[in-house]
Scaffold this motif. Structure first.
Motif, PDB file in Angstrom:
ATOM      1  N   MET A 330      21.641  44.065  43.694  1.00 57.01           N
ATOM      2  CA  MET A 330      22.890  45.019  43.376  1.00 57.01           C
ATOM      3  C   MET A 330      22.677  45.028  41.641  1.00 57.01           C
ATOM      4  SD  MET A 330      26.235  43.814  45.179  1.00 57.01           S
ATOM      5  CE  MET A 330      26.987  45.034  46.323  1.00 57.01           C
ATOM      6  N   LYS A 331      22.408  44.106  41.107  1.00 52.69           N
ATOM      7  CA  LYS A 331      22.289  43.982  39.620  1.00 52.69           C
ATOM      8  C   LYS A 331      21.033  45.079  39.200  1.00 52.69           C
ATOM      9  CE  LYS A 331      20.642  41.077  36.151  1.00 52.69           C
ATOM     10  NZ  LYS A 331      20.025  39.389  35.889  1.00 52.69           N
ATOM     11  N   GLN A 332      20.240  44.930  40.042  1.00 53.38           N
ATOM     12  CA  GLN A 332      18.861  46.102  39.807  1.00 53.38           C
ATOM     13  C   GLN A 332      19.342  47.626  39.813  1.00 53.38           C
ATOM     14  OE1 GLN A 332      15.697  44.932  42.195  1.00 53.38           O
ATOM     15  NE2 GLN A 332      15.316  43.085  41.185  1.00 53.38           N
ATOM     16  N   TRP A 333      20.201  47.633  40.869  1.00 53.50           N
ATOM     17  CA  TRP A 333      20.758  48.821  41.173  1.00 53.50           C
ATOM     18  C   TRP A 333      21.949  49.452  40.434  1.00 53.50           C
ATOM     19  CZ3 TRP A 333      20.157  53.258  43.665  1.00 53.50           C
ATOM     20  CH2 TRP A 333      21.174  54.057  44.287  1.00 53.50           C
ATOM     21  N   ILE A 334      22.573  48.729  39.845  1.00 51.21           N
ATOM     22  CA  ILE A 334      23.438  48.881  38.828  1.00 51.21           C
ATOM     23  C   ILE A 334      22.896  49.372  37.536  1.00 51.21           C
ATOM     24  CG2 ILE A 334      25.545  48.097  37.248  1.00 51.21           C
ATOM     25  CD1 ILE A 334      26.468  46.176  39.613  1.00 51.21           C
ATOM     26  N   GLN A 335      21.759  48.564  37.145  1.00 52.36           N
ATOM     27  CA  GLN A 335      21.081  48.883  35.806  1.00 52.36           C
ATOM     28  C   GLN A 335      20.393  50.307  35.967  1.00 52.36           C
ATOM     29  OE1 GLN A 335      21.431  46.657  33.155  1.00 52.36           O
ATOM     30  NE2 GLN A 335      20.703  48.493  32.134  1.00 52.36           N
ATOM     31  N   PHE A 336      19.822  50.525  37.277  1.00 51.90           N
ATOM     32  CA  PHE A 336      19.275  51.607  37.320  1.00 51.90           C
ATOM     33  C   PHE A 336      19.969  52.955  37.273  1.00 51.90           C
ATOM     34  CE2 PHE A 336      18.197  55.073  40.179  1.00 51.90           C
ATOM     35  CZ  PHE A 336      16.940  55.415  39.650  1.00 51.90           C
ATOM     36  N   LEU A 337      21.149  52.724  37.842  1.00 53.28           N
ATOM     37  CA  LEU A 337      22.416  53.948  37.873  1.00 53.28           C
ATOM     38  C   LEU A 337      22.924  53.941  36.227  1.00 53.28           C
ATOM     39  CD1 LEU A 337      24.112  53.296  41.302  1.00 53.28           C
ATOM     40  CD2 LEU A 337      22.505  55.115  40.589  1.00 53.28           C
ATOM     41  N   LEU A 338      23.241  52.751  35.630  1.00 55.89           N
ATOM     42  CA  LEU A 338      23.652  52.794  34.296  1.00 55.89           C
ATOM     43  C   LEU A 338      22.716  53.396  33.252  1.00 55.89           C
ATOM     44  CD1 LEU A 338      26.081  51.494  33.225  1.00 55.89           C
ATOM     45  CD2 LEU A 338      24.940  49.401  32.779  1.00 55.89           C
ATOM     46  N   ASP A 339      21.297  53.174  33.593  1.00 58.07           N
ATOM     47  CA  ASP A 339      20.322  53.694  32.632  1.00 58.07           C
ATOM     48  C   ASP A 339      20.175  55.294  32.694  1.00 58.07           C
ATOM     49  OD1 ASP A 339      19.769  51.581  31.909  1.00 58.07           O
ATOM     50  OD2 ASP A 339      17.895  51.144  33.039  1.00 58.07           O
ATOM     51  N   GLN A 340      20.981  55.808  34.057  1.00 53.22           N
ATOM     52  CA  GLN A 340      21.035  57.346  34.194  1.00 53.22           C
ATOM     53  C   GLN A 340      22.060  57.938  33.652  1.00 53.22           C
ATOM     54  OE1 GLN A 340      18.655  58.770  37.476  1.00 53.22           O
ATOM     55  NE2 GLN A 340      17.284  57.341  36.817  1.00 53.22           N
ATOM     56  N   GLN A 341      23.084  57.221  33.264  1.00 56.04           N
ATOM     57  CA  GLN A 341      24.328  57.991  32.664  1.00 56.04           C
ATOM     58  C   GLN A 341      24.057  58.120  31.336  1.00 56.04           C
ATOM     59  OE1 GLN A 341      28.013  57.469  34.064  1.00 56.04           O
ATOM     60  NE2 GLN A 341      27.013  57.412  35.866  1.00 56.04           N
ATOM     61  N   GLU A 342      24.913  59.207  31.089  1.00 56.03           N
ATOM     62  CA  GLU A 342      24.803  59.720  29.786  1.00 56.03           C
ATOM     63  C   GLU A 342      25.927  58.592  29.091  1.00 56.03           C
ATOM     64  OE1 GLU A 342      25.431  63.678  28.079  1.00 56.03           O
ATOM     65  OE2 GLU A 342      24.863  64.416  29.905  1.00 56.03           O
TER      66      GLU A 342
END
Ligand code: PLP
Length: 422
Positions: A330-342
């Motif tokens: 979940m942490k990796q998934w969150i980091q991945f999605l976070l990195d995609q956010q402006e």
């Protein structure tokens, strides 16, 4: 990983813990389940909790006080029945754990035993941004000893810009205070920015300086992997209503390392900490049980034990190692999605060393984003003046909920920034 709804669904389909969501009662909004990301504040109610509590009420009704000794689940065993799972979560031996009182009460009890100023060794090292109750507890305890907290407590400030408390800084402070240091007392995970502190390294450094170490694990227990015994932590305490889902005001826990179980350790005593098999001889001089339960004072709340048992049984069934594995993914998934956010609208102030919780800092309009998220069914947490905290947890949250959350965040921040430039 892919930033798509389909990929989120794919992660959910592969999730070995997905079915445990049904073990919980999820708050609803217009008949639709809310997305509950507040396990860091008050974990959700297990479906089984009411039956476990009901059983105690029934015993009370059927057998009265005899229920302490009689039946399939005598109340005298209720404490020990919690220890197996709790010890796995804490990375401790069963006799190093006791389940009692509330967190702040236990902090006071631990200070009695483990803050023992001698000569010039009297300083306590804490975080500047420790949870207020921890600060009140330590300050008032020092005052109770007739000393001045301002001369005793050394507060460690986190970096102004990153808000992180660097390991190097902590270790250096410990070394600097050196033989004036009596105790290091910190949160295992900081409640505000979600940072997981290097507890093993802190413990080593403090012991090298000749000091004792205790951790407040309110935000760590049931959230991240702990090895309290092997790290040689002297004591720890935690509440059970956050990641442990024990219910509001749940009975709390304490860890006291085996090396401190001898009768010479000072502690406030009550009859429930007396040597178990002789407690009812009602002798006038206190003889402690040789384990952490000797810190118990009073007849425990069997109702609260039942509530905590209901939630720990879920952890047992789900398997703690599997929960940790899901937390990591979940942490990796969150980091991945976070990195995609402006990220010009907000910044993540939680460092990589963390558990389930993420804290996002909004220089402007944070409260509006929070309100917008709530209207869309997301329950997260607002911290004045500008932080949104959210904590997806392995037992009842899904990868899709996390994806939906970031989509909602994107929409809301876009809306707000276009208003802003209009
Ligand atoms: C939640 C929390 C508390 C709350 O203490 P109680 O005595 O359970 O009310 C204290 N300290 C920390 C670090 C917390 O996160």
């Amino acid at each position: 990983m892919e930033n798509t709804k389909a990929y989120a669904k794919h992660l959910d389909e592969k999730d070995p813990l997905a079915s445990f969501r049904h073990a919980f009662l999820i708050p609803e909004h217009n008949g639709i389940s809310r997305t509950y990301f507040l396990g860091n504040s008050l974990g959700l109610q297990p479906r089984k909790t009411s039956a476990y509590i009901q059983r105690v009420l029934q015993q009370w009704q059927d057998e009265g006080v005899e229920s302490f000794f009689k039946g399939e689940n005598p109340w005298l065993n209720a404490h020990d029945e919690l220890l197996t799972t709790m010890a796995v979560i804490a990375g401790a031996e069963k006799e190093e754990i006791t389940i009692m009182n509330q967190l702040t009460v236990n902090i006071h009890l631990m200070l009695v035993s483990f803050y023992r100023p001698v000569g010039s060794r009297r300083k306590i090292l804490m975080e500047a941004k420790a949870f207020p109750s921890d600060q009140y507890a330590v300050r008032s305890y020092i005052q109770h000893l007739g000393m001045n907290p301002d001369e005793i407590i050394v507060e460690l400030e986190s970096d102004q810009l990153s808000q992180v408390l660097e390991q190097e800084k902590i270790i250096q402070s410990i070394q600097q205070i050196g033989d004036e240091l009596a105790l290091v007392f910190m949160g295992g995970i900081n409640y505000y920015n979600g940072q997981l502190l290097p507890m093993k390294e802190i413990t080593e450094a403090a012991h090298q300086a000749g000091a004792l170490v205790g951790f407040d694990l309110a935000h760590a227990m049931g959230n991240v992997s702990l090895s309290l015994h092997d790290w040689h932590v002297d004591f720890a305490c935690w509440c059970s209503y956050k990641y442990l889902n024990g219910g509001p005001g749940a009975v709390a826990g304490a860890f006291i390392h085996k090396k401190h179980h001898g009768p010479d350790v000072t502690r406030l005593a009550g009859w429930w900490g007396y040597k178990r098999n002789e407690r009812f001889l009602m002798e006038s001089r206190f003889v402690p049980e040789r384990d952490a339960s000797s810190w118990q004072l009073s007849t425990p709340s069997i109702l609260l034990y039942a509530s905590l048992k209901a939630s720990l049984d879920i952890v047992h069934d789900a398997d703690w190692e599997k929960m940790l594995a899901k937390q990591t993914l979940m942490k990796q998934w969150i980091q991945f999605l976070l990195d995609q956010q402006e990220q010009n609208y907000f910044s993540c102030i939680t460092p990589d060393s963390r558990g389930c919780q993420i804290s996002l800092l909004f220089p402007q309009n944070g409260k509006k984003v929070y309100d917008g998220l709530f209207d869309k069914g997301f329950m997260v947490d607002w911290r004045e003046p500008n932080v949104i905290r959210f904590a997806p947890v392995p037992l009842y949250n899904s990868y899709s909920e996390i994806w939906n959350f970031f989509e909602a965040l994107k929409t809301l921040t876009k809306e707000l920034s276009s208003h802003h430039t209009d």
